[in-house]
Design a protein around this motif. Structure first.
Motif, PDB file in Angstrom:
ATOM      1  N   LEU A 123       0.671  -1.535  -0.091  1.00 50.78           N
ATOM      2  CA  LEU A 123       0.188  -0.149  -0.092  1.00 50.78           C
ATOM      3  C   LEU A 123       1.171   1.659  -0.118  1.00 50.78           C
ATOM      4  CD1 LEU A 123      -3.286  -1.495   3.083  1.00 50.78           C
ATOM      5  CD2 LEU A 123      -3.113  -0.511   0.092  1.00 50.78           C
ATOM      6  N   LYS A 124       2.248   0.965   0.633  1.00 51.57           N
ATOM      7  CA  LYS A 124       3.307   2.681   0.441  1.00 51.57           C
ATOM      8  C   LYS A 124       3.628   2.625  -0.554  1.00 51.57           C
ATOM      9  CE  LYS A 124       2.898   4.900   4.270  1.00 51.57           C
ATOM     10  NZ  LYS A 124       3.191   5.748   4.604  1.00 51.57           N
ATOM     11  N   PHE A 125       3.825   1.672  -1.899  1.00 50.38           N
ATOM     12  CA  PHE A 125       4.315   1.353  -2.859  1.00 50.38           C
ATOM     13  C   PHE A 125       3.394   2.249  -3.749  1.00 50.38           C
ATOM     14  CE2 PHE A 125       4.162  -0.006  -6.960  1.00 50.38           C
ATOM     15  CZ  PHE A 125       5.189   0.174  -7.425  1.00 50.38           C
ATOM     16  N   ALA A 126       2.205   1.765  -3.309  1.00 44.76           N
ATOM     17  CA  ALA A 126       0.515   2.097  -4.113  1.00 44.76           C
ATOM     18  C   ALA A 126       0.520   3.553  -3.678  1.00 44.76           C
ATOM     19  CB  ALA A 126      -0.354   1.393  -4.525  1.00 44.76           C
ATOM     20  N   GLN A 127       1.177   4.547  -2.671  1.00 44.39           N
ATOM     21  CA  GLN A 127       0.638   5.211  -2.021  1.00 44.39           C
ATOM     22  C   GLN A 127       1.689   6.541  -3.026  1.00 44.39           C
ATOM     23  OE1 GLN A 127       1.064   6.122   1.834  1.00 44.39           O
ATOM     24  NE2 GLN A 127       1.100   8.671   1.974  1.00 44.39           N
ATOM     25  N   TYR A 128       3.006   5.996  -2.352  1.00 44.24           N
ATOM     26  CA  TYR A 128       3.883   6.859  -3.322  1.00 44.24           C
ATOM     27  C   TYR A 128       4.450   6.832  -4.764  1.00 44.24           C
ATOM     28  CZ  TYR A 128       5.989   6.150   1.342  1.00 44.24           C
ATOM     29  OH  TYR A 128       5.856   6.722   3.171  1.00 44.24           O
ATOM     30  N   GLY A 129       3.530   5.851  -5.604  1.00 43.70           N
ATOM     31  CA  GLY A 129       3.545   5.884  -7.273  1.00 43.70           C
ATOM     32  C   GLY A 129       2.680   6.921  -6.827  1.00 43.70           C
ATOM     33  N   VAL A 130       1.138   6.600  -6.555  1.00 40.81           N
ATOM     34  CA  VAL A 130       0.482   7.822  -7.221  1.00 40.81           C
ATOM     35  C   VAL A 130       0.491   9.043  -6.779  1.00 40.81           C
ATOM     36  CG1 VAL A 130      -2.519   8.193  -6.450  1.00 40.81           C
ATOM     37  CG2 VAL A 130      -1.114   6.253  -7.217  1.00 40.81           C
ATOM     38  N   MET A 131       0.795   9.758  -5.286  1.00 42.51           N
ATOM     39  CA  MET A 131       1.526  10.472  -5.075  1.00 42.51           C
ATOM     40  C   MET A 131       2.640  10.903  -6.251  1.00 42.51           C
ATOM     41  SD  MET A 131       4.458  12.466  -3.561  1.00 42.51           S
ATOM     42  CE  MET A 131       5.274  10.849  -2.800  1.00 42.51           C
ATOM     43  N   ARG A 132       3.947   9.984  -6.422  1.00 43.76           N
ATOM     44  CA  ARG A 132       4.617  10.779  -7.235  1.00 43.76           C
ATOM     45  C   ARG A 132       3.784  11.506  -8.820  1.00 43.76           C
ATOM     46  NH1 ARG A 132       7.618   9.026 -12.496  1.00 43.76           N
ATOM     47  NH2 ARG A 132       9.533   9.202 -12.043  1.00 43.76           N
ATOM     48  N   GLU A 133       3.054  10.421  -9.800  1.00 42.29           N
ATOM     49  CA  GLU A 133       2.357  10.858 -10.914  1.00 42.29           C
ATOM     50  C   GLU A 133       1.923  12.604 -10.615  1.00 42.29           C
ATOM     51  OE1 GLU A 133       1.342   9.213 -13.574  1.00 42.29           O
ATOM     52  OE2 GLU A 133       3.903   7.921 -13.055  1.00 42.29           O
ATOM     53  N   MET A 134       1.196  12.323  -9.692  1.00 44.22           N
ATOM     54  CA  MET A 134      -0.259  13.861  -9.304  1.00 44.22           C
ATOM     55  C   MET A 134       1.589  14.999  -9.294  1.00 44.22           C
ATOM     56  SD  MET A 134      -2.461  14.434  -5.866  1.00 44.22           S
ATOM     57  CE  MET A 134      -3.532  16.542  -5.948  1.00 44.22           C
ATOM     58  N   LYS A 135       2.652  14.590  -8.312  1.00 45.04           N
ATOM     59  CA  LYS A 135       4.037  15.391  -8.347  1.00 45.04           C
ATOM     60  C   LYS A 135       4.352  16.036  -9.233  1.00 45.04           C
ATOM     61  CE  LYS A 135       7.787  16.584  -6.947  1.00 45.04           C
ATOM     62  NZ  LYS A 135       8.287  18.778  -8.088  1.00 45.04           N
ATOM     63  N   LEU A 136       4.403  15.169 -10.174  1.00 49.12           N
ATOM     64  CA  LEU A 136       5.062  15.627 -11.783  1.00 49.12           C
ATOM     65  C   LEU A 136       4.499  15.941 -12.517  1.00 49.12           C
ATOM     66  CD1 LEU A 136       7.752  12.298 -11.986  1.00 49.12           C
ATOM     67  CD2 LEU A 136       7.938  14.657 -10.899  1.00 49.12           C
ATOM     68  N   THR A 137       2.561  15.847 -12.700  1.00 51.82           N
ATOM     69  CA  THR A 137       1.781  16.133 -13.639  1.00 51.82           C
ATOM     70  C   THR A 137       1.493  17.629 -12.708  1.00 51.82           C
ATOM     71  OG1 THR A 137       1.403  13.998 -13.234  1.00 51.82           O
ATOM     72  CG2 THR A 137      -0.863  15.751 -14.342  1.00 51.82           C
ATOM     73  N   LEU A 138       1.586  17.868 -11.384  1.00 52.58           N
ATOM     74  CA  LEU A 138       1.352  19.321 -11.203  1.00 52.58           C
ATOM     75  C   LEU A 138       1.805  20.719 -11.050  1.00 52.58           C
ATOM     76  CD1 LEU A 138      -0.941  18.410  -7.648  1.00 52.58           C
ATOM     77  CD2 LEU A 138      -1.490  19.473  -9.533  1.00 52.58           C
ATOM     78  N   ASP A 139       3.511  20.087 -11.426  1.00 53.26           N
ATOM     79  CA  ASP A 139       5.098  20.867 -11.630  1.00 53.26           C
ATOM     80  C   ASP A 139       4.591  21.887 -12.597  1.00 53.26           C
ATOM     81  OD1 ASP A 139       5.681  20.219  -9.533  1.00 53.26           O
ATOM     82  OD2 ASP A 139       7.371  18.469 -10.904  1.00 53.26           O
ATOM     83  N   LYS A 140       3.649  21.122 -13.615  1.00 54.20           N
ATOM     84  CA  LYS A 140       3.407  22.476 -14.566  1.00 54.20           C
ATOM     85  C   LYS A 140       2.705  23.324 -14.148  1.00 54.20           C
ATOM     86  CE  LYS A 140       2.981  18.529 -18.000  1.00 54.20           C
ATOM     87  NZ  LYS A 140       1.375  17.584 -19.001  1.00 54.20           N
ATOM     88  N   VAL A 141       1.571  23.252 -13.742  1.00 53.32           N
ATOM     89  CA  VAL A 141       0.787  25.000 -12.784  1.00 53.32           C
ATOM     90  C   VAL A 141       1.659  24.837 -12.089  1.00 53.32           C
ATOM     91  CG1 VAL A 141      -0.602  23.994 -14.873  1.00 53.32           C
ATOM     92  CG2 VAL A 141      -0.521  23.083 -11.800  1.00 53.32           C
ATOM     93  N   LEU A 142       2.540  24.207 -11.127  1.00 55.88           N
ATOM     94  CA  LEU A 142       2.743  24.623  -9.711  1.00 55.88           C
ATOM     95  C   LEU A 142       4.429  24.679  -9.066  1.00 55.88           C
ATOM     96  CD1 LEU A 142       0.003  23.032  -7.173  1.00 55.88           C
ATOM     97  CD2 LEU A 142       0.101  25.326  -7.936  1.00 55.88           C
ATOM     98  N   PRO A 143       4.828  25.296  -8.471  1.00 56.60           N
ATOM     99  CA  PRO A 143       6.210  25.581  -8.283  1.00 56.60           C
ATOM    100  C   PRO A 143       6.625  24.096  -7.666  1.00 56.60           C
ATOM    101  CG  PRO A 143       5.038  27.249  -6.864  1.00 56.60           C
ATOM    102  CD  PRO A 143       4.036  26.904  -7.818  1.00 56.60           C
ATOM    103  N   PRO A 144       7.660  23.497  -7.603  1.00 55.89           N
ATOM    104  CA  PRO A 144       8.046  21.828  -7.209  1.00 55.89           C
ATOM    105  C   PRO A 144       7.912  22.225  -5.659  1.00 55.89           C
ATOM    106  CG  PRO A 144       9.438  23.007  -8.430  1.00 55.89           C
ATOM    107  CD  PRO A 144       9.035  24.050  -8.143  1.00 55.89           C
ATOM    108  N   GLY A 145       7.372  23.222  -4.561  1.00 59.89           N
ATOM    109  CA  GLY A 145       7.411  23.132  -3.004  1.00 59.89           C
ATOM    110  C   GLY A 145       6.200  22.354  -3.543  1.00 59.89           C
ATOM    111  N   ALA A 146       5.720  23.644  -3.497  1.00 60.73           N
ATOM    112  CA  ALA A 146       3.610  23.854  -3.543  1.00 60.73           C
ATOM    113  C   ALA A 146       3.068  22.089  -4.188  1.00 60.73           C
ATOM    114  CB  ALA A 146       3.050  25.092  -4.518  1.00 60.73           C
ATOM    115  N   SER A 147       4.366  21.973  -5.138  1.00 60.21           N
ATOM    116  CA  SER A 147       3.057  20.326  -6.116  1.00 60.21           C
ATOM    117  C   SER A 147       2.907  19.635  -5.265  1.00 60.21           C
ATOM    118  CB  SER A 147       3.781  20.399  -7.210  1.00 60.21           C
ATOM    119  OG  SER A 147       5.235  19.824  -7.062  1.00 60.21           O
ATOM    120  N   THR A 148       4.411  19.091  -4.605  1.00 61.70           N
ATOM    121  CA  THR A 148       5.163  18.337  -3.573  1.00 61.70           C
ATOM    122  C   THR A 148       4.214  18.069  -2.604  1.00 61.70           C
ATOM    123  OG1 THR A 148       7.346  17.920  -4.489  1.00 61.70           O
ATOM    124  CG2 THR A 148       6.616  17.233  -2.297  1.00 61.70           C
ATOM    125  N   MET A 149       4.477  19.599  -2.114  1.00 66.94           N
ATOM    126  CA  MET A 149       3.282  19.483  -0.237  1.00 66.94           C
ATOM    127  C   MET A 149       1.733  18.981  -0.838  1.00 66.94           C
ATOM    128  SD  MET A 149       4.843  22.067   2.064  1.00 66.94           S
ATOM    129  CE  MET A 149       4.861  23.330   0.631  1.00 66.94           C
TER     130      MET A 149
END
Length: 343
Positions: free
Chosen positions: A134-160
């Motif tokens: 479940l942690k593997f899935a959590q970090y995988g989905v979180m990684r997808e969302m963070k890298l997608t949000l990097d297009k529209v948000l600063p890296p710090g904001a997208s990570t948090m």
């Protein structure tokens, strides 16, 4: 009439010659056009002409299938990204299980006494793979969302933001699964699983504080870790000191996680108070208990709400941030699973 006889005779002779030529297969006039070409090139075997004189057909250009286009990216993701997620999920899953099981025993109201070493080991062998997956899935989905949000948000904001949204949901699923499995193994009866409606209802108490906790503890630590690493590395290099990359990544990540864990400890304690208020059925402030839990936490703990229970939580948060900062789960940001379908 006598003078027309020679002309008529010459005309008859010409007609006779043309008729004689057609009878014997002599073509007096060249034939042109597609019909003439087909007639010349589709003769019988007696004429000794081969069918390979026909013009070659235009070759068809095959288009790669979707699976063929996705294969290189999928192989690269499997070899370069999945191992990093697996290490982070597996190690943090082990830490999470061993830090949460004692809390389940303490809150069981006597139904689950102190666990023997054999029972402890049996539970760990059964629960840890699930928590790691479940942690593997959590970090995988979180990684997808963070890298997608990097297009529209600063890296710090997208990570948090990615950690806040994904972490809030997955943490509830992991804790509920862990508790249900512990009761099943210890008591021999399976505790009823929560439905999706019950799970959504369980997310309501202290949702604001829980979201903020996940955003700024793990998310903030991962954003802060690389910044601290660069500052420390520059300072050490200016003094002529060299430290290997992996130990430097882990140590600076651990320090960053320790700081963000302390900064969000009041959010954690307030979230626990909100959960307790929901468990005992208090109606004031239900179902989210946002301000009610904050006032209750302050009235019960006072200033201690900012550091109570910090040492245990610091080990989990700081260790997780240090590990993920070391393995770099955001490696190869060009490898995003959702983009593979656009290839």
């Amino acid at each position: 009439s006598f003078s027309l006889k020679p002309k008529i005779a010459r005309s008859l002779a010409v007609l006779t010659q043309e008729e004689s030529g057609l009878t014997h297969g002599v073509v007096t006039k060249p034939q042109t056009g597609p019909i003439a070409w087909m007639a010349a090139n589709t003769s019988s075997e007696a004429n000794g002409l081969a069918l390979d004189r026909l013009p070659a057909s235009t070759p068809m250009i095959s288009t790669p299938t979707v699976a063929a286009r996705m294969l290189p990216g999928a192989l690269a993701w499997t070899s370069e990204v999945a191992p990093r997620l697996g290490i982070a999920g597996g190690v943090i899953g082990i830490i999470l299980v061993n830090s949460t099981m004692p809390q389940v025993v303490k809150t069981s109201n006597g139904r689950m006494p102190k666990l023997s070493p054999a029972m402890w080991g049996r539970m760990c062998l059964w629960i840890t793979p699930k928590a790691g997956g479940l942690k593997f899935a959590q970090y995988g989905v979180m990684r997808e969302m963070k890298l997608t949000l990097d297009k529209v948000l600063p890296p710090g904001a997208s990570t948090m933001l990615a950690f806040g949204v994904i972490g809030t949901f997955f943490q509830s699923v992991i804790y509920n699964t862990l508790i249900a499995d512990m009761y099943k193994i210890h008591m021999g009866v399976e505790k009823p699983r929560m439905s999706w409606q019950q799970l959504a209802k369980g997310l309501q108490p202290g949702f604001v504080w829980c979201f903020g906790r996940e955003c700024f503890s793990m998310g903030g630590g991962l954003w802060l870790g690389p910044i601290v690493k660069k500052r420390v590395q520059d300072d050490l290099e200016a003094r002529g000191i060299t430290i290997p990359d992996y130990p430097l990544r882990f140590s600076t990540g651990f320090a960053s996680g320790a700081c963000t864990a302390f900064a969000t400890q009041w959010l954690h304690n307030t979230t626990l108070v909100a959960g307790r208020m929901a468990a005992v059925g208090e109606t004031h402030g239900a179902p989210y208990y946002t301000m009610a839990s904050l006032r209750g936490c302050h009235s019960e703990m006072g200033k201690r709400m900012f550091w109570a229970n910090y040492p245990q939580r610091m080990c989990l948060i700081a260790g997780a941030v240090g590990l993920m900062n070391m393995v770099d789960i955001f490696h190869r940001p060009d490898l995003i699973a959702m983009r593979m379908f656009d290839r």
